[in-house]
Design a protein around this motif. Structure first.
Motif, PDB file in Angstrom:
ATOM      1  N   ALA A  52      -0.401   5.381  -5.978  1.00  0.00           N
ATOM      2  CA  ALA A  52      -0.653   4.645  -4.739  1.00  0.00           C
ATOM      3  C   ALA A  52       0.430   4.912  -3.700  1.00  0.00           C
ATOM      4  CB  ALA A  52      -0.743   3.151  -5.029  1.00  0.00           C
ATOM      5  N   ALA A  53       1.661   5.116  -4.129  1.00  0.00           N
ATOM      6  CA  ALA A  53       2.756   5.355  -3.182  1.00  0.00           C
ATOM      7  C   ALA A  53       2.600   6.678  -2.444  1.00  0.00           C
ATOM      8  CB  ALA A  53       4.090   5.329  -3.920  1.00  0.00           C
ATOM      9  N   GLN A  54       1.869   7.613  -2.988  1.00  0.00           N
ATOM     10  CA  GLN A  54       1.658   8.877  -2.302  1.00  0.00           C
ATOM     11  C   GLN A  54       0.773   8.720  -1.067  1.00  0.00           C
ATOM     12  OE1 GLN A  54       0.122  11.633  -5.190  1.00  0.00           O
ATOM     13  NE2 GLN A  54       1.955  11.549  -6.475  1.00  0.00           N
ATOM     14  N   ASP A  55      -0.074   7.712  -1.061  1.00  0.00           N
ATOM     15  CA  ASP A  55      -0.996   7.515   0.044  1.00  0.00           C
ATOM     16  C   ASP A  55      -0.654   6.286   0.889  1.00  0.00           C
ATOM     17  OD1 ASP A  55      -2.444   9.719  -0.910  1.00  0.00           O
ATOM     18  OD2 ASP A  55      -3.625   8.445  -2.249  1.00  0.00           O
ATOM     19  N   ASN A  56      -0.324   5.193   0.237  1.00  0.00           N
ATOM     20  CA  ASN A  56      -0.122   3.941   0.957  1.00  0.00           C
ATOM     21  C   ASN A  56       0.944   3.123   0.237  1.00  0.00           C
ATOM     22  OD1 ASN A  56      -0.324   1.352   2.135  1.00  0.00           O
ATOM     23  ND2 ASN A  56      -2.469   1.721   2.685  1.00  0.00           N
ATOM     24  N   TRP A  57       2.078   2.921   0.913  1.00  0.00           N
ATOM     25  CA  TRP A  57       3.169   2.177   0.293  1.00  0.00           C
ATOM     26  C   TRP A  57       2.826   0.704   0.132  1.00  0.00           C
ATOM     27  CZ3 TRP A  57       7.239   3.892  -2.236  1.00  0.00           C
ATOM     28  CH2 TRP A  57       7.683   5.195  -2.013  1.00  0.00           C
ATOM     29  N   GLN A  58       2.013   0.188   1.025  1.00  0.00           N
ATOM     30  CA  GLN A  58       1.657  -1.227   0.914  1.00  0.00           C
ATOM     31  C   GLN A  58       0.808  -1.494  -0.332  1.00  0.00           C
ATOM     32  OE1 GLN A  58       2.724  -3.866   2.806  1.00  0.00           O
ATOM     33  NE2 GLN A  58       1.758  -4.951   1.089  1.00  0.00           N
ATOM     34  N   VAL A  59      -0.113  -0.578  -0.630  1.00  0.00           N
ATOM     35  CA  VAL A  59      -0.912  -0.715  -1.843  1.00  0.00           C
ATOM     36  C   VAL A  59      -0.021  -0.604  -3.077  1.00  0.00           C
ATOM     37  CG1 VAL A  59      -2.793   0.295  -3.181  1.00  0.00           C
ATOM     38  CG2 VAL A  59      -2.970   0.157  -0.695  1.00  0.00           C
ATOM     39  N   ALA A  60       0.936   0.320  -3.038  1.00  0.00           N
ATOM     40  CA  ALA A  60       1.868   0.466  -4.160  1.00  0.00           C
ATOM     41  C   ALA A  60       2.694  -0.801  -4.355  1.00  0.00           C
ATOM     42  CB  ALA A  60       2.783   1.667  -3.927  1.00  0.00           C
ATOM     43  N   ALA A  61       3.123  -1.406  -3.249  1.00  0.00           N
ATOM     44  CA  ALA A  61       3.899  -2.641  -3.353  1.00  0.00           C
ATOM     45  C   ALA A  61       3.052  -3.773  -3.930  1.00  0.00           C
ATOM     46  CB  ALA A  61       4.442  -3.028  -1.980  1.00  0.00           C
ATOM     47  N   ASP A  62       1.784  -3.854  -3.541  1.00  0.00           N
ATOM     48  CA  ASP A  62       0.909  -4.888  -4.081  1.00  0.00           C
ATOM     49  C   ASP A  62       0.676  -4.702  -5.583  1.00  0.00           C
ATOM     50  OD1 ASP A  62       0.706  -6.000  -1.579  1.00  0.00           O
ATOM     51  OD2 ASP A  62      -1.148  -4.953  -1.072  1.00  0.00           O
TER      52      ASP A  62
END
Length: 242
Positions: A52-62
């Motif tokens: 998820a961090a490769q595309d969207n850091w907010q999704v990775a944080a969630d």
């Protein structure tokens, strides 16, 4: 031979050995459950967060926040809690959280170390006390007679404490080494996941300051953007007579 019969024949040293065995088993079962939950979910959590961090850091944080019940989830969520971070702050957050989590993984090791050290000594003490009781009953004039036949039985029973202490220490040592190997493997897992997360950060640093999922205080009033504020009519000049 009954277990209770062996226990009573082992002498007074069997009671502290019983306490040590209960403490050791409680730590072993708790740590086994702890590691079972970690090892079965850890890889999936790391892969989901890094993907998820490769595309969207907010999704990775969630994802990391939802996985904060796991040590690796708290580890990867630590640098993503801040709205803005630089590379140094990002690394410090990872390192500080890794130290805390690895320390928590070693919980119970000191107790197992104490059991490993004390159990054989208590068993040996019980054997020595049993030998003293058995040899005290021997009389020089009774040597070679049937009256000394029970002495060998008493010596054999005194060795029960030593055997019990060795069994408790061996079982505790085996699981102690197993848990240590798990903790050492976690160092490798944390280092690899942290390095990959930091590489992704250096390629595209996250910025959660404008995120819609950021926590906003209840009394917060967003500032008005310049150029979009409607200007009301100018007030009438005051009357000269006033």
């Amino acid at each position: 031979m009954d277990i209770l019969d062996l226990f009573y024949k082992g002498g007074p040293a069997m009671w502290p050995l019983l306490v040590l065995s209960i403490l050791s088993l409680s730590v072993i079962f708790e740590r086994l459950w702890f590691w079972l939950r970690i090892l079965t979910q850890e890889k999936q959590i790391v892969d989901r967060i890094l993907d998820a961090a490769q595309d969207n850091w907010q999704v990775a944080a969630d994802i990391a926040r939802l996985a904060s019940h796991q040590p690796v989830g708290r580890f990867l969520y630590a640098p993503l809690r801040f709205p803005k971070t630089d590379a140094e702050t990002f690394r410090l957050a990872l390192e500080a959280t890794a130290e805390d989590e690895l320390a928590g993984m070693r919980r119970g090791e000191k107790l197992l170390e104490a059991v490993i050290a004390l159990a054989p000594l208590l068993g040996l003490l019980g054997t020595v006390l049993g030998l003293i009781r058995a040899l005290r009953a021997i009389r020089i004039g009774d040597l070679g007679t049937e009256s000394t036949a029970g002495v060998t039985t008493g010596i054999g029973e005194s060795l029960i404490a030593t055997a019990t202490g060795l069994i408790v220490a061996i079982i505790s040592l085996a699981f102690y080494r197993l848990f240590q190997s798990f903790a050492v493997n976690q160092v490798k897992v944390f280092r690899k996941a942290g390095n990959e997360m930091e590489l992704l950060y250096r390629q595209s640093p996250p910025d959660f300051s404008n995120s819609t999922s950021a926590i906003v205080p209840e009394n917060f009033t967003p500032p008005r953007k310049p150029g979009k504020t409607k200007v009301s009519e100018p007030p009438e000049p005051p009357n000269a007579s006033n």
